[in-house]
Design a protein around this motif. Structure first.
Motif, mmCIF file in Angstrom:
data_model
loop_
_atom_site.group_PDB
_atom_site.id
_atom_site.type_symbol
_atom_site.label_atom_id
_atom_site.label_comp_id
_atom_site.label_asym_id
_atom_site.label_seq_id
_atom_site.Cartn_x
_atom_site.Cartn_y
_atom_site.Cartn_z
ATOM 1 N N PHE A 1 3.899 5.626 -5.511
ATOM 2 C CA PHE A 1 4.043 5.637 -6.969
ATOM 3 C C PHE A 1 2.903 6.395 -7.634
ATOM 4 O O PHE A 1 3.137 7.246 -8.507
ATOM 5 C CB PHE A 1 4.090 4.200 -7.490
ATOM 6 C CG PHE A 1 4.023 4.101 -8.988
ATOM 7 C CD1 PHE A 1 5.134 4.369 -9.772
ATOM 8 C CD2 PHE A 1 2.835 3.743 -9.614
ATOM 9 C CE1 PHE A 1 5.069 4.284 -11.149
ATOM 10 C CE2 PHE A 1 2.759 3.659 -10.987
ATOM 11 C CZ PHE A 1 3.876 3.938 -11.760
ATOM 12 N N CYS A 2 1.675 6.095 -7.233
ATOM 13 C CA CYS A 2 0.519 6.711 -7.890
ATOM 14 C C CYS A 2 0.423 8.209 -7.588
ATOM 15 O O CYS A 2 0.215 9.022 -8.497
ATOM 16 C CB CYS A 2 -0.762 6.000 -7.463
ATOM 17 S SG CYS A 2 -0.869 4.288 -8.043
ATOM 18 N N GLY A 3 0.589 8.565 -6.324
ATOM 19 C CA GLY A 3 0.479 9.980 -5.963
ATOM 20 C C GLY A 3 1.583 10.824 -6.563
ATOM 21 O O GLY A 3 1.329 11.848 -7.223
ATOM 22 N N CYS A 4 2.820 10.413 -6.346
ATOM 23 C CA CYS A 4 3.954 11.193 -6.861
ATOM 24 C C CYS A 4 4.019 11.131 -8.384
ATOM 25 O O CYS A 4 4.354 12.120 -9.043
ATOM 26 C CB CYS A 4 5.259 10.675 -6.260
ATOM 27 S SG CYS A 4 5.399 10.923 -4.485
ATOM 28 N N TYR B 1 -4.746 5.553 -12.004
ATOM 29 C CA TYR B 1 -5.985 5.382 -11.235
ATOM 30 C C TYR B 1 -6.358 3.900 -11.142
ATOM 31 O O TYR B 1 -6.770 3.413 -10.077
ATOM 32 C CB TYR B 1 -7.134 6.152 -11.901
ATOM 33 C CG TYR B 1 -6.900 7.640 -12.032
ATOM 34 C CD1 TYR B 1 -6.120 8.335 -11.108
ATOM 35 C CD2 TYR B 1 -7.456 8.363 -13.091
ATOM 36 C CE1 TYR B 1 -5.910 9.691 -11.225
ATOM 37 C CE2 TYR B 1 -7.252 9.722 -13.216
ATOM 38 C CZ TYR B 1 -6.470 10.379 -12.289
ATOM 39 O OH TYR B 1 -6.246 11.728 -12.414
ATOM 40 N N GLY B 2 -6.224 3.195 -12.270
ATOM 41 C CA GLY B 2 -6.540 1.773 -12.268
ATOM 42 C C GLY B 2 -5.611 0.960 -11.384
ATOM 43 O O GLY B 2 -6.050 0.044 -10.682
ATOM 44 N N TYR C 1 0.829 -1.207 0.000
ATOM 45 C CA TYR C 1 0.000 0.000 0.000
ATOM 46 C C TYR C 1 0.868 1.263 0.000
ATOM 47 O O TYR C 1 0.555 2.239 -0.691
ATOM 48 C CB TYR C 1 -0.933 0.003 1.207
ATOM 49 C CG TYR C 1 -2.134 -0.888 1.052
ATOM 50 C CD1 TYR C 1 -2.456 -1.446 -0.179
ATOM 51 C CD2 TYR C 1 -2.953 -1.185 2.131
ATOM 52 C CE1 TYR C 1 -3.550 -2.267 -0.335
ATOM 53 C CE2 TYR C 1 -4.059 -2.005 1.990
ATOM 54 C CZ TYR C 1 -4.357 -2.547 0.755
ATOM 55 O OH TYR C 1 -5.457 -3.357 0.607
ATOM 56 N N ALA C 2 1.950 1.228 0.781
ATOM 57 C CA ALA C 2 2.839 2.391 0.823
ATOM 58 C C ALA C 2 3.501 2.619 -0.540
ATOM 59 O O ALA C 2 3.581 3.758 -1.032
ATOM 60 C CB ALA C 2 3.901 2.199 1.906
ATOM 61 N N ILE D 1 11.511 10.727 -8.610
ATOM 62 C CA ILE D 1 12.372 9.880 -7.765
ATOM 63 C C ILE D 1 11.522 9.142 -6.726
ATOM 64 O O ILE D 1 11.710 7.937 -6.489
ATOM 65 C CB ILE D 1 13.461 10.728 -7.092
ATOM 66 C CG1 ILE D 1 14.450 11.258 -8.132
ATOM 67 C CG2 ILE D 1 14.215 9.903 -6.045
ATOM 68 C CD1 ILE D 1 15.517 12.178 -7.558
ATOM 69 N N CYS D 2 10.572 9.863 -6.115
ATOM 70 C CA CYS D 2 9.690 9.225 -5.135
ATOM 71 C C CYS D 2 8.813 8.160 -5.791
ATOM 72 O O CYS D 2 8.549 7.099 -5.199
ATOM 73 C CB CYS D 2 8.824 10.279 -4.448
ATOM 74 S SG CYS D 2 9.735 11.420 -3.387
#
Length: 277
Positions: A42-45, A85-86, A36-37, A214-215
């Protein structure tokens, strides 16, 4: 008397809490938290880094969105955002499924609720999760390799900006055509020493987008580690299910033999009693 009853109640609650905590599959829990982390990072950054890339292309390279429905760089960025999003939704559900599978295949559940029957369906589900997790691990390796490309591109740009003093008198230009971002026919270059170059290097968009990528790369790497962790957990659970199935067959055969011996002994006892009578 009341103090004794209260002490026994507290002791019973403590034992119940310890028993419940012992029933948690901690390896699956750790892998789920890591998954989850990593996916969230990955998705947010990645989403915000793509938005920053659009801003840089529009403000400093003067790349505009195509007026017709063509597959340009902005359309590809929008597609990647929908893919993100997917990914976030799919792996949120998949993490829950793996956690539930860890609960029902752990030895702690057997200690809590007694012996349970291992069915063919349960073994197939465990094998299916192992295969699916292995495929997802390979997919995340590909995502990690793909995410390293923008990190490499932005590192080159950021490195050039950090060494602007050594570029005085040099005609060094940043051309997005080198990376296939714009068509070959369009010349969208930003050269060292120009006003746009200095504005881009001093802007927050470049520095923020670089570090966001990078994140995102770190998040993809964390997801790969989580998948590897899941593979180890699922393999151990599969071995447990396999051993439990063998033990279940042994117990069934043993119970059947004991029942047959009991029936034989009962029959002989009745025959002796009838003969004596």
């Amino acid at each position: 008397m009341e103090d004794m009853d209260e002490g026994q109640t507290q002791k019973g609650c403590l034992e119940c809490c310890i028993k419940c905590l012992g029933g948690i599959p901690y390896p699956s829990l750790i892998a789920t938290i890591l998954l989850y982390a990593g996916v969230a990072l990955f998705c947010g950054c990645g989403h915000e880094a793509l938005s920053g890339t659009v801003t840089i292309l529009q403000n400093y390279f003067e790349v505009m969105r195509s007026p017709v429905d063509a597959l340009d760089v902005f359309t590809m960025i929008d597609i990647i955002k929908y893919v993100i999003y997917g990914i976030a939704s799919a792996f949120f559900v998949y993490g829950i499924l793996l956690m539930v599978e860890g609960f029902f295949t752990s030895g702690a559940i057997k200690d809590l609720y007694g012996d349970f029957k291992i069915t063919t369906c349960g073994r197939c589900v465990s094998a299916w999760f192992i295969m699916l997790t292995y495929i997802f691990m390979l997919a995340w390796l590909g995502v990690t390799a793909f995410t390293s490309l923008p990190v490499f591109i932005y590192f080159n740009i950021w490195n050039i900006c950090q060494n602007t003093t050594g570029l005085e008198g040099a005609t060094l230009c940043l051309d997005p055509r080198q990376y296939g971002i714009v068509p070959i026919a369009e010349a969208k270059t930003v050269c060292a020493g120009s006003e746009k170059f200095y504005k881009m290097c001093e802007s927050n968009e470049l520095d923020m987008t670089f570090h966001l990528f990078i994140c995102a790369l770190a998040g993809a790497g964390a997801a790969v580690i989580a998948m590897i962790h899941y593979l180890m957990v699922l393999s151990a659970n599969w071995a447990y299910v396999k051993d439990a199935c063998r033990m279940q067959k042994y117990e069934d055969i043993k119970s059947k033999e004991e029942q047959e011996l009991h029936d034989i002994h009962s029959t002989r006892s009745k025959e002796r009693l009838n003969a004596y009578t």
